[in-house]
Structures are given as structure tokens and as C-alpha cells.
Design an enzyme around this catalytic site. Structure first.
Site, short mmCIF file in Angstrom:
data_model
loop_
_atom_site.label_atom_id
_atom_site.label_comp_id
_atom_site.label_asym_id
_atom_site.label_seq_id
_atom_site.Cartn_x
_atom_site.Cartn_y
_atom_site.Cartn_z
N GLU A 1 0.84 -1.21 0.00
CA GLU A 1 0.00 0.00 0.00
C GLU A 1 0.87 1.26 0.00
O GLU A 1 1.74 1.41 0.85
CB GLU A 1 -0.92 -0.03 1.22
CG GLU A 1 -1.98 -1.14 1.09
CD GLU A 1 -2.49 -1.67 2.42
OE1 GLU A 1 -2.33 -0.99 3.44
OE2 GLU A 1 -3.06 -2.78 2.42
N GLU B 1 -4.77 -7.12 1.79
CA GLU B 1 -3.54 -7.83 2.13
C GLU B 1 -3.51 -9.26 1.62
O GLU B 1 -2.44 -9.79 1.36
CB GLU B 1 -3.32 -7.78 3.65
CG GLU B 1 -2.78 -6.44 4.16
CD GLU B 1 -3.83 -5.34 4.29
OE1 GLU B 1 -5.02 -5.63 4.07
OE2 GLU B 1 -3.47 -4.20 4.61
N HIS C 1 -2.63 -1.70 16.46
CA HIS C 1 -1.56 -1.20 15.58
C HIS C 1 -0.16 -1.46 16.11
O HIS C 1 0.79 -0.86 15.59
CB HIS C 1 -1.73 0.30 15.35
CG HIS C 1 -2.81 0.64 14.37
ND1 HIS C 1 -4.13 0.41 14.63
CD2 HIS C 1 -2.77 1.19 13.14
CE1 HIS C 1 -4.85 0.82 13.59
NE2 HIS C 1 -4.06 1.29 12.68
C1 LIG Z 1 -6.32 -4.20 6.97
C2 LIG Z 1 -5.66 -2.87 7.00
N1 LIG Z 1 -4.77 -2.55 6.05
C3 LIG Z 1 -4.15 -1.36 6.04
C4 LIG Z 1 -4.43 -0.43 7.00
C5 LIG Z 1 -3.72 0.92 7.00
N2 LIG Z 1 -4.66 1.97 6.67
C6 LIG Z 1 -5.25 2.69 7.62
S1 LIG Z 1 -6.36 3.77 6.99
C7 LIG Z 1 -6.05 3.27 5.43
C8 LIG Z 1 -6.76 3.92 4.30
C9 LIG Z 1 -8.22 3.66 4.33
O1 LIG Z 1 -8.85 4.38 3.33
P1 LIG Z 1 -10.43 4.53 3.28
O2 LIG Z 1 -11.06 3.21 3.48
O3 LIG Z 1 -10.75 5.25 2.03
O4 LIG Z 1 -10.81 5.43 4.55
P2 LIG Z 1 -10.41 6.91 4.89
O5 LIG Z 1 -9.15 6.86 5.69
O6 LIG Z 1 -10.24 7.65 3.61
O7 LIG Z 1 -11.52 7.46 5.70
C10 LIG Z 1 -5.09 2.27 5.41
C11 LIG Z 1 -4.56 1.64 4.19
C12 LIG Z 1 -5.35 -0.79 8.00
N3 LIG Z 1 -5.66 0.02 9.00
N4 LIG Z 1 -5.96 -2.01 7.96
#
Ligand SMILES: Cc1ncc(C[n+]2csc(CCOP(=O)(O)OP(=O)(O)O)c2C)c(N)n1
Ligand SMILES: Cc1ncc(C[n+]2csc(CCOP(=O)(O)OP(=O)(O)O)c2C)c(N)n1
Ligand SMILES: [Mg+2]
Ligand SMILES: [Mg+2]
Lengths: 332, 339, 339, 332
Positions: B41, B74, B143
Site C-alpha cells: 500500500e 492484504e 496497531h
Molecule cells: C487491513 C488494514 N490494512 C491497512 C491499514 C492501514 N490503513 C489505515 S487507513 C487506510 C486507508 C483507508 O482508506 P479509506 O477506506 O478510504 O478510509 P479513509 O481513511 O479515507 O476514511 C489504510 C490503508 C489498516 N488500517 N488495515
């Protein structure tokens, strides 16, 4: 922006004001949070939802206290909209014993079952499968409660989304999947991670109604949320709402934002739904300038009081590490 | 963050963080071997070169096909890494945080770790999974988990957890070259701490521990972030007249029994220190092995220090109590040394 | 398979399999408490009442809302169980085989196990996850793993692994009543072996081991399928003049230290025997604890027997070599008893 | 049964015969396997794909040797269709050292990279994310290879399906997702686990072409597989093919089948594609009765030889437990 419902519901004046109140409460609270972080008085990672207020404000105006929400790290707006009291909220994000979670969960795991804030998760996608469980319980209870699963656009690409929407549809669960599509997942632009131009189209694959809604327009939001909630309460099953919006402060507090263009950000901020709706309420005679100023002042006082409350609360005792692991305390 | 390997006289060390060291290793490996891929990512420069910036510059240099940002998915990240690895590539896949390995456990455990065995050696899966974790930043329950015990218990995948910039570089180079899957654990504390690194630092073999500090009275066995607590404890112990030897496992599985047993045979006392939860943690295997191999030769029971049996808490005061502190190591060492 | 609890005079035991015992416990629990739910793939009678038939009859008796077959989607199975549990129900969710927990690890570990803690006690998640595993049926690398060590290392979830029909019944009743999440491990070998069960068998407390056979020379600590190997080994050892005490842990986490330590203190020797891979397995925690608590009181090092460090193999000859055999227990016991 | 392609490809006579040969090879091999199980000479769980022959037979007729497949526990038909040699296949399912996997994988994990049989998995849904990796490698190689991910209808409800199809579409991978929809997932009827009437509709949610195909009709299969493979080779990205079929012997060998009605099973067996296609080949003059009898006899001889070979092969040495865990052997 979407297929018009034939008899779309519209918020009456009182409801419009209620939606506005929730929006202001979210915005003032967010502003205060960022200020406290800048002052070093909160040390946790913070995911501002500034710009996304309309979505939970409108939905919450349609919910009862005992309806439930499951939300995410970027979810304090969802909680505030659901009328979570600000004092324990602030004590929690400050890591104090009077926090809803006694300081053990923090901003990413704030919950408050009393007001229906059931789960706040930091794992992308995970709000949805759990929301199904609450909805299943409502079915079993024979209640008319509904459950809202909030999530982001990026979350629509992970397995949990798929499994949850399929199960909810097969079981006709009273759950509404509310995607807050702010066009970015961390630093990834929508179209670079998502294979379909509108997430709402994925509903087709689950035999479920799905709509792309203007998530910054309380009227469009109201019409679609109203229909979805009615449908759920009537036992007709789930709905997917993709609510288009934007986050003004990037992914996490301190984010440099250089994965987006200045133009798109400026344009989004220029279209800030909050002043727009405020003006509309005045123009349409729903409220006067004075009324709204008073409403805002009251909320500011509530926020200030909550910060004060949180600041004065003690840190939790280290014995808390042995509590709430299981129902029974772990011996020292 | 500069991504070029600094050019200096041989032997002259440069100051860099663990992050710069990982980055340097990735640049070198990609340069040398066109089969090396990086993805996960936000890893490409369009997305800022990683949320932490560790992969910054790679996609600009090696192209968008070899360095690819992925959707948040993932299972499909590891799945793609497995397929590409079996097809002859050497993917370095990133799972942003270790807690997110939970959504990819099937891919890691049932496939990556087993395909060589299940195929009777026809297939190999030379992939690296980079993942970040560690408490201390108030990121709370989802986390910061140290889940390495799970992977140590999984046959067919190696577990690497560097504690300093030199090892970050050398172990990453080895992990990429390794013909088998490797999970490579980065932590916030070790990644941003600077250290002196030989600019020509090459591969450091997997499976070999390092005696990080020699001593005679007690062996502190650790890895990753907890090495800091061990150094600090050793300094305090020295003042109290106790000479601690510190062994940095570097590879947690398969771990270097020879080095550990030789040290404990010498000192007669051992404390295993890790950030992971103590119960059923990696330290249990090490303690169980030591008592078995050195039965009758120990001056004290093998001790283990790890996190208490709970989730990572949010409040700072709780997080501090959750983490093993140098004082805990000192107190334990004094107790078993009879001081 | 008959699903009704047999009606007999108190004290008179009935012969039933572990499966019948689990089934009886589910019937009883659902009868007594309308909040108990059962769901998972194929569990309803329309789908045959479970692939193994363990839940047969439940949906016909308690209705399709309380006993529900699900799509193949383990994340959503556990997710739904979590939500329902938090809303006041007591779901017994089935993950058909333990290897499939790998696709639901996020739900189990990051949510079910942590929500009570992260919410500061506002929430509770009283769910049971039933899952089947175990080698010996040539199902090979992805259908027979014993992964309990992962869950033992996860704070907030209990791990129960019965070895006989009475325990299957009593522990299932307790697991359902327990206010916290429980993973309940069934194995092919123990589930279909018959035993004598008191028809009125009630709940057996979690966290309490049983001294399954008293002895004086060596303690065999085991659980689940490996209890069979221990019984057989104990019989052979008795012939060789070695008196083995067998402790059946029944709950692997949190485990019953008192009973284990009392036994080992008495015998002075311990062997932990499990089917899980030996490296970083559950036995390591138990061995590490014993050596720490009974330092200086042991007559021999604590031994551990478990599967070798590899995936479960297919060929019968390999599977037999993979599994700990009674002869391995006997040989180890003789060695540490100096015979 | 589906949207007609404008210029649908059709198999020529030679290809029809090739498809038929593969079908017979699958069917004869399956029949022999069940016989050997009944005689107690194979002790592994066996998931017969009898009834599903047309799907991989047709697809394999369109593939090159270096094209790859990832398949599932019910996948021996996919391997046989891909021209996997039967001798090491039989040695493997008998757990012998001359098996492709030296007896370590068994029928659920049979692979043979030499003929493109890359992965066989027992975990529902997992063939798809891995197939993407092979397809990505083909892109990087600049080759025209394609990868087929086989899976069942039930697998379309699990998270891995969703993540894999989304990624494949965003990355335009040369992969074809082939769902063998035999209408049951273990004991669960399609509609009781799946929220959409046709799995092919889920392709909409991934911006990907999706078709429901008569998986028992070599002509319909050929047209759709041909288009999908051409599309993949041309760098245009993935396709989802939902191939309708039926499994004649239930989920696993010994399955009592009482979750289905006798009528539907009888009807499906009456519509057995194998004799139907055989007759068609004769009727249309593609082959004579004698040719086909010879073809079948040759295959029977090949199967008999393979059984003989497997039976004469030794069990593996227990040292194998220390080999292939890592590249380097684990010391004794
Ligand atoms: C399973 C998982 N993979 C990666 C992450 C890291 N991560 C946290 S927020 C995020 C982006 C999420 O984007 P979105 O669903 O559009 O929500 P937004 O933050 O824009 O509200 C990621 C990749 C995570 N928390 N959980
Ligand atoms: C993740 C996972 N969950 C459950 C199972 C148990 N299981 C094996 S096959 C099967 C049914 C799969 O049905 P389908 O995908 O339609 O394929 P088919 O067997 O019909 O070919 C199930 C549930 C599994 N192997 N993996
Ligand atoms: Mg977003
Ligand atoms: Mg099927």
C-alpha cells in the site's frame, strides 16, 4: 448524482436544524482536537473527518438512540453525530480514567454502547462483518433497530467488505453499509485502488440496492438514508450507500498531502458543506443568523467544558492492565 | 530522506537510520537483480513512497511495474507476491503494520510457508514480507502487536527482526536473496534510531545471532526494540557490579541456538527479553531449550520478560507499564545474580 | 446420531462419542438459554446438520434463526458472532477446520479477543468458536494444523481442547456460559472415540486441568488427541517399572499452573506432549514455567514432544512419523528416568 | 445462456476431438480413482469432478503448455486436462515417492509446474490471489502467458475472491477467473449462500467482463474462453467466467447427497455432457465410433499403466520431513 427515488423523503425545518447542529458539533469538536494536538496536549494519531460532517449528521438525525453504529479510526464525527457525550470522549482521547474506555482504547477504539457507538476499529474493512452481528441480533430480538456500518472508499477493496455484504443480503439483515468516499485511501487516489467507477455498483453483485449519494448535501443524504433505514426497519434487508465527500486535512494529522493536487483540495475546501448549509438555512428561513450563532456558541461551550473535564481527569491505574482482559480480573 | 547509497572511503562509516538502511538495501538489491520487486500500500512515489517514506524513490528509479502501490487488500498483496515468487521473481511485499497480517494469515501460513514442502520441492517462494510494529506511540490495541511467535511456530517461514541500522541493511539483503519466505519485522523505535553503518555493508547471514556486548554474569537474550532496554539495563548492571552479556538474536526463527547456548553456558544465567506478550511468546521456546540443553549447568532459572497478558493499551502510563522497561531487566538480573 | 440426551438413573453412565457429547451440550444449552445461537457452514439440517453431523437436529428444534448455515466466509462468520455476542447473545460459531481460522484471524484476534479490554469493560464478547483439526486422516498440509499456540499467545481468548466425551460435554457447557471468547478445539481422533458419560454431566470449569492418571516418577502433560499416546505410553512404562502421572490440561490457555506444578514437584520430571509443532509450541510455555518455578527441584530437564518443524505431510508413512507416537513418549520417559 | 459475442470463436474438428480426448481422460481417470478408493488402495479424501469435464477440457485446448493454472481440492480434472502426466499423478495420490510432490502433497496439493499446474489449494478462494502473481510475472516478463484461476461457486462469497478480482482489474492482469458453478458448496445450495442470481454479475463491480456460460457445452465454453484468453494475451486484462455445471458424486467421496433432491441429481446425470458430446462428434462426422473407442481404450491403458506405476512406487523416506521445508535440508 444518482437514480432519483420516486418519493424521496426530505428533512423538515426542525430536522434540518438538527442536522446542522450535529454538523457544527462535529466541526467544533474536530477543530478543538486539532488545536489541542498542536499544543501537545493530545499525543495520539488523529484522523480528522473535517469535510465529511454531512454524512453522519444526516444519518444520525434519522436514527434512534438504540440504533447502533460501527465505525472506524476516522470516526469521531460518526460518534459525535450519534450524540456521544463529549466529556468521556475527551477524557478518552486524552488517555484518562474517565474516558469511555478508561483510557485503554483511545481515539481509534472509542466506544460508547449507551449511545449506540458499539465498535470503532483501526482495521480497514472490519466494521462491516461485526455490524452484521448487531443486525442479526435485532432480527432475533424482533426489534426494529438498525445498524450502520461506516467505512471508507479504500475499505471497499478488502475481503471483509465482500463477505459482509453478501451475508447481509442472504440473511436480509437490517444493516446499512455507508461508504464515506473521500476519494483517497491514505495516499492512494480512488481510481488507483478501485476497479469500478462507483462503489455503489458493487451492490449489484449482492442483489442489494446501492446508491451513489452527494455526501455533502444534507437533502440528498436524507432522502437516501431515509429510504435505506426504512427498508431495513421493514425487514427488507441491507442497502449500500456510497456517499461522496472529501477530507480536508489529509489522512492523518500532520499529513503532507502531496499525493493530491492543490487544485482539487482547494476546490473541495471551497465547496465546504458547512457554510453552504448554514447559508441555506438562513436563506430559506429555517433559522436566523442569531439562532445559529447561539447554537454554535453553546456547542463551543460544550466542547470547552469537555476539554476541561478531560484535562482534569486522572490517568488510569496500571492495574487496568489486568482488568477487562477477561470478565474476571487477572491476579497481580 | 536521501535514498542514494553514500560514496565514501571503505571502512569509513556513515550515520543513518534503520529506515535509510532498509531503503539502501532495497535500492541495491533492485539495482543488482532485476527480479526484485517491491509492492504494498502506497509504496510508489505517486503515493509518496510509503506512508513512512521507506520506499521513496524506488518507483521513480525502477519503474511502475517493479514498484507498485496496491489496493488495501492484504490477501491479494501476499497472494500476488507468492505467485510472482514462484514464477521466479523476488518480491518484497509490504504489510503496512503487523496487525494487518491477520487478514493475510491464510496466504502467509497455508501457502507461502508450505508450498515448497507440499510440492515436494518443485516450487519455491522467495518472498520477503516487510512489516512495521511496536508499542510506544499510543496507537493502541490494533496497531502495535508483536506477533512474531505465530510465524516462529509456522514451519517454512523465517522471522527476522533487526535492532540497528547495520542489521537492517545486512539482513534485508539476505532476506531478499533467501530462497524461502521471510517475514522482516521493523519497529518504530529501531527504524528511526540512527547508527553507524559501513556504506559497503553487505549481506548478514540469516539465522546467526550477534553477541552485541560481552559479559560474564548473565546473558540477556533479545532482539528488535528491546535491545535498547537491554543496553540500558546492562549499563546500570555494570554499575552494580554485574557483567551482562547481550545476545541479539536478529533472526528469531530459526534462531541461533549455538550462540545462545554458548553464552549461557558461560554465564550460567539467562533472561529472554522481548516486547511480545510473555505468555506463549518467543521467549518460551528459548527458555525451554536452554533449560533442556544446559540442565544442571544453570545457576538460576531462565527468566523471561515480555508484555503482560493484555492488548496494547492507549494511555501513556499504561503503555509504559505494558512495555518491559530497563528497570525490569535490571531488577530481574539482580535477583537471579543474588544481588 | 441421536441428539436427545438419554434419560437414565443418576450415576449410570452412557456410552457416547465426543461428538454426541458436544451435540448434547449444544441441545442443553440452547434449551436452557434462548440467547444461545449456533451457526457456521452447513450447520443447519437443510444442509445436513454439519459436515460431520455434530449440529444435526438443532435447527429443526430451535429454528432457522437461531441455527443458521452461512456462506463460506469465515470473516463474516466471526464478525456476525462478535456483533451478536456484544448485543447479548451467546453464539457458538463454527470454523469448519482450524486451518480456516487463518482467514478470520483479524476478527478473532483484533476484535473478539480485544473488545472487552479496548472498551474498558463496556463490551463483552461471549462467543465460542468450535473448530476441528488433527492429523491422521491424510488430509495433508492445509487441513490438520494445530494452531492453538497462536490463540494461547493472544490475550483475551481462552483455548479449550478436550480429550474425551465427558470433557467435551462439560467444557462445552462452560465455554458457552463463559462471558469471554473461547476457542473450542475438536479433533477427529477424540471426537469419534466413545467414552462413558454421566447423562447429567454438567459444566466442567475452564482453566482446570485433570490428573487423568496418578503416578510418581514422571508427569506427562498433554491435552486433546495426544492424551491417547500418553495413556498408551503410561501403560508401557508401567510394565517397565516407571509410574507416570498424566495431567490433561483441558484448557490450554489460561492453563492450570497449580495442578501441573504440584504434579511435577511430586514426580520431579515432566514431559509435555502435544500434536502441534514443537518449535515455539504450547509446550514451550509450560516447560519454561516449570523450570522457572521448580528450579533446583527437578530430577531431569523438562522435555517436550511435538510435531517436527514442517507442514503436515500426506503420505501415511510420513504422517505417522510426523505425529508423536506412544513409543516416543516411552523412550523420552525412560531416558529422563535413567532407565 | 449469455450475451452472445459478436464474433464468437468455434472449435474446429481437430479441436473438438482434442476437447473430447481431454474429457475422456478426466472421466476415465476419475472412474479409476473411485474404483481404487473403493478397493481401499487410496485412503485420501477425494473430491470427484465427474460432470465438470467440459470446463477445463475446453480451456486447456486453448492454452499453451507454459500457460498456468491454479486450482483447488476438486481440481484433478483441471490437471488432467492440462496434460499433467498420469504416472506421477497416481504415485502422488497414493502417497509414493515418485509422486510429483514425493507423496508430501497428496491429491489436494498436487502440482506439476512443468505442465503449468502451479498451485492446488484446499483453502476455499485462495487460488485467485496467487494466480494474480503468476499473471503479474507474465506482464513483467513481457510474455503472452495467461493464468487460469479455477474455483467453485461457494468460493465467490469469500474475501479472497473480491480482493483478487479487484487487483487483477486495476492492474489489468492476464488472468481468467473460472468459476465452476456446480450449484452447491459442500451441502449448501447456491442461493442459500450467494446473494446474486449469477456470479458473473459480480464482474460489474470490478469493471471487468463477466459471462455466465454453459459449462457443459464445449461450444459455448470455447467461445467464451477463447475471447477471455485473447483478451488477456492482448494485455486488456482479466475476465470472469461463470461456468454452469454439476458434480455427480457429491462433495466428497462417500457423501450421502441428501441435501439435494433426487430429481435434480437425476436430471443432471441424464444431461451428462460426455455421452452427449461423443454423440455429437459422431453425428457431425468429426469422428467415427471406432476412432472414439480407440481413443478411450488408449486412455484406459494410460490410466492402467499409471495405477501400476503408482502402486509399484515406494513410500517416501521419513527424511522427507526435513526436506523442502527450506531450500536447505534441516539437520536430523
Ligand atoms: C487491513 C488494514 N490494512 C491497512 C491499514 C492501514 N490503513 C489505515 S487507513 C487506510 C486507508 C483507508 O482508506 P479509506 O477506506 O478510504 O478510509 P479513509 O481513511 O479515507 O476514511 C489504510 C490503508 C489498516 N488500517 N488495515
Ligand atoms: C476457507 C475455507 N472455508 C471452508 C472450507 C471447507 N470447504 C471445503 S470445500 C467447501 C465448499 C466449496 O464449494 P465451492 O466453492 O462451490 O466448490 P466445489 O466444492 O463445489 O467445487 C468448503 C466449505 C475450506 N476448505 N476453506
Ligand atoms: Mg477514503
Ligand atoms: Mg460448488
Amino acid at each position: 448524482m444518482t437514480q432519483a427515488s420516486t418519493n424521496a423523503a426530505s428533512p423538515d425545518a426542525k430536522t434540518q436544524l438538527d442536522i446542522f447542529r450535529r454538523m457544527v458539533r462535529i466541526e467544533r469538536n474536530d477543530d478543538a482536537t486539532r488545536t489541542q494536538i498542536r499544543r501537545g496536549r493530545i499525543t495520539a494519531p488523529y484522523y480528522s473527518a473535517r469535510g465529511q460532517e454531512v454524512i453522519p449528521a444526516t444519518i444520525s438525525a434519522l436514527l434512534n438512540k438504540d440504533d447502533k453504529i460501527c465505525t472506524i479510526y476516522r470516526g469521531i464525527h460518526d460518534m459525535v453525530a450519534k450524540d456521544m457525550p463529549l466529556r468521556p470522549l475527551w477524557a478518552e482521547i486524552m488517555g484518562r480514567v474517565d474516558g469511555t474506555c478508561k483510557g485503554k482504547g483511545g481515539p481509534m477504539h472509542l466506544t460508547h454502547p449507551e449511545t449506540g457507538v458499539m465498535v470503532t476499529t483501526g482495521i480497514v474493512g472490519s466494521s462491516m462483518p461485526i455490524a452484521n452481528g448487531f443486525a442479526w441480533a435485532s432480527l432475533l430480538d424482533g426489534s426494529k433497530q438498525v445498524t450502520i456500518a461506516y467505512f471508507g472508499d479504500g475499505a471497499s477493496n478488502i475481503g471483509a467488505f465482500h463477505e459482509a455484504l453478501n451475508l447481509a443480503s442472504v440473511w436480509k439483515l437490517p444493516v446499512i453499509f455507508v461508504c464515506q468516499n473521500n476519494r483517497f485511501a491514505e495516499h492512494t487516489r480512488y481510481e488507483n485502488g478501485t476497479s469500478v467507477d462507483q462503489i455503489s455498483k458493487r451492490a449489484i453483485g449482492y442483489g442489494m440496492p446501492g446508491y451513489t449519494v452527494d455526501g455533502n448535501d444534507p437533502f440528498d443524504m436524507y432522502a437516501h438514508a431515509h429510504a435505506a433505514i426504512e427498508r431495513a426497519r421493514a425487514g427488507e434487508g441491507p442497502t449500500l450507500l456510497e456517499c461522496m465527500t472529501f477530507r480536508f486535512h489529509g489522512h492523518v494529522f500532520g499529513d503532507a498531502d502531496n499525493y493530491m493536487t492543490k487544485e482539487e483540495k482547494d476546490a473541495a475546501i471551497a465547496a465546504d458543506p458547512l457554510p453552504r448549509f448554514r447559508q441555506k438555512l438562513i436563506d430559506s428561513g429555517v433559522a436566523t443568523e442569531e439562532q445559529l450563532a447561539k447554537l454554535t456558541a453553546d456547542i463551543e461551550a460544550e466542547v470547552a467544558d469537555a476539554i476541561e473535564f478531560g484535562s482534569n481527569s486522572e490517568p488510569p491505574s496500571v492495574d487496568e492492565l489486568r482488568r477487562d482482559v477477561f470478565a474476571e480480573e487477572i491476579p497481580a | 530522506m536521501s535514498t542514494d547509497t553514500p560514496t565514501l572511503e571503505t571502512g569509513e562509516k556513515v550515520k543513518m537510520t534503520g529506515q535509510a538502511a532498509v531503503s539502501a538495501a532495497l535500492f541495491e538489491a533492485m539495482e543488482k537483480d532485476p527480479k526484485v520487486l517491491v509492492f504494498g500500500e502506497d509504496v510508489a512515489d505517486r503515493e509518496g513512497g510509503g506512508v513512512m517514506g521507506t520506499t521513496r524513490g524506488l518507483s521513480s528509479k525502477f519503474g511502475d511495474l517493479r514498484v507498485r502501490s496496491t489496493p488495501i487488500a492484504e490477501q491479494s498483496i501476499i497472494g500476488a507476491a507468492i505467485g510472482a515468487a514462484m514464477a521466479g521473481y523476488k518480491p518484497v511485499a509490504e504489510i503496512m503494520l503487523m496487525n494487518f497480517t491477520t487478514v493475510a494469515m491464510d496466504m502467509i501460513v497455508n501457502h507461502a510457508a508450505k508450498l515448497r514442502f507440499m510440492s515436494g520441492g518443485q516450487s519455491q517462494v522467495p518472498l520477503v514480507i516487510r512489516t512495521l510494529t511496536g508499542a510506544g506511540f499510543q496507537t493502541a490495541g490494533q496497531h502495535a502487536d508483536h506477533l512474531e511467535a505465530w510465524f516462529c511456530h509456522t514451519a517454512g517461514i523465517k522471522v527476522v527482526a533487526p535492532s540497528n541500522p547495520t542489521d537492517y541493511k545486512g539482513l534485508m539483503l539476505s532476506a531478499i536473496q533467501d530462497p524461502d519466505p521471510v517475514i522482516f519485522i521493523e519497529t518504530g523505535k529501531t527504524l528511526f534510531a540512527p547508527g553507524e553503518v559501513d556504506p559497503n555493508q553487505g549481506a548478514i547471514p540469516l539465522g546467526k545471532a550477534a553477541v552485541a556486548m560481552p559479559g560474564t554474569d548473565v546473558t540477556l537474550i533479545s532482539y528488535s526494540s528491546m535491545m535498547f532496554a537491554c543496553y540500558q539495563a546492562a549499563a546500570e548492571l555494570a554499575e552494580a557490579g554485574i557483567s551482562a552479556e547481550i545476545v541479539d538474536l536478529r533472526t528469531v526463527s530459526p534462531w541461533d541456538k549455538e550462540t545462545v547456548l554458548a553464552s549461557v553456558e558461560k554465564t550460567g544465567r539467562a533472561i529472554v527479553v522481548h516486547e511480545a506478550v510473555r505468555s506463549f511468546g518467543p521467549g518460551a521456546e528459548i527458555a525451554a531449550t536452554i533449560q533442556e540443553e544446559l540442565f544442571g549447568k544453570l545457576k538460576a532459572p531462565v527468566k523471561r520478560l515480555g508484555a503482560p497478558y493484555c492488548a496494547v493499551p492507549f494511555a501513556k502510563v499504561l503503555e509504559d507499564a505494558f512495555l518491559v522497561q530497563p528497570a525490569d531487566v535490571v531488577a530481574t538480573a539482580k535477583a537471579i545474580c543474588g544481588k
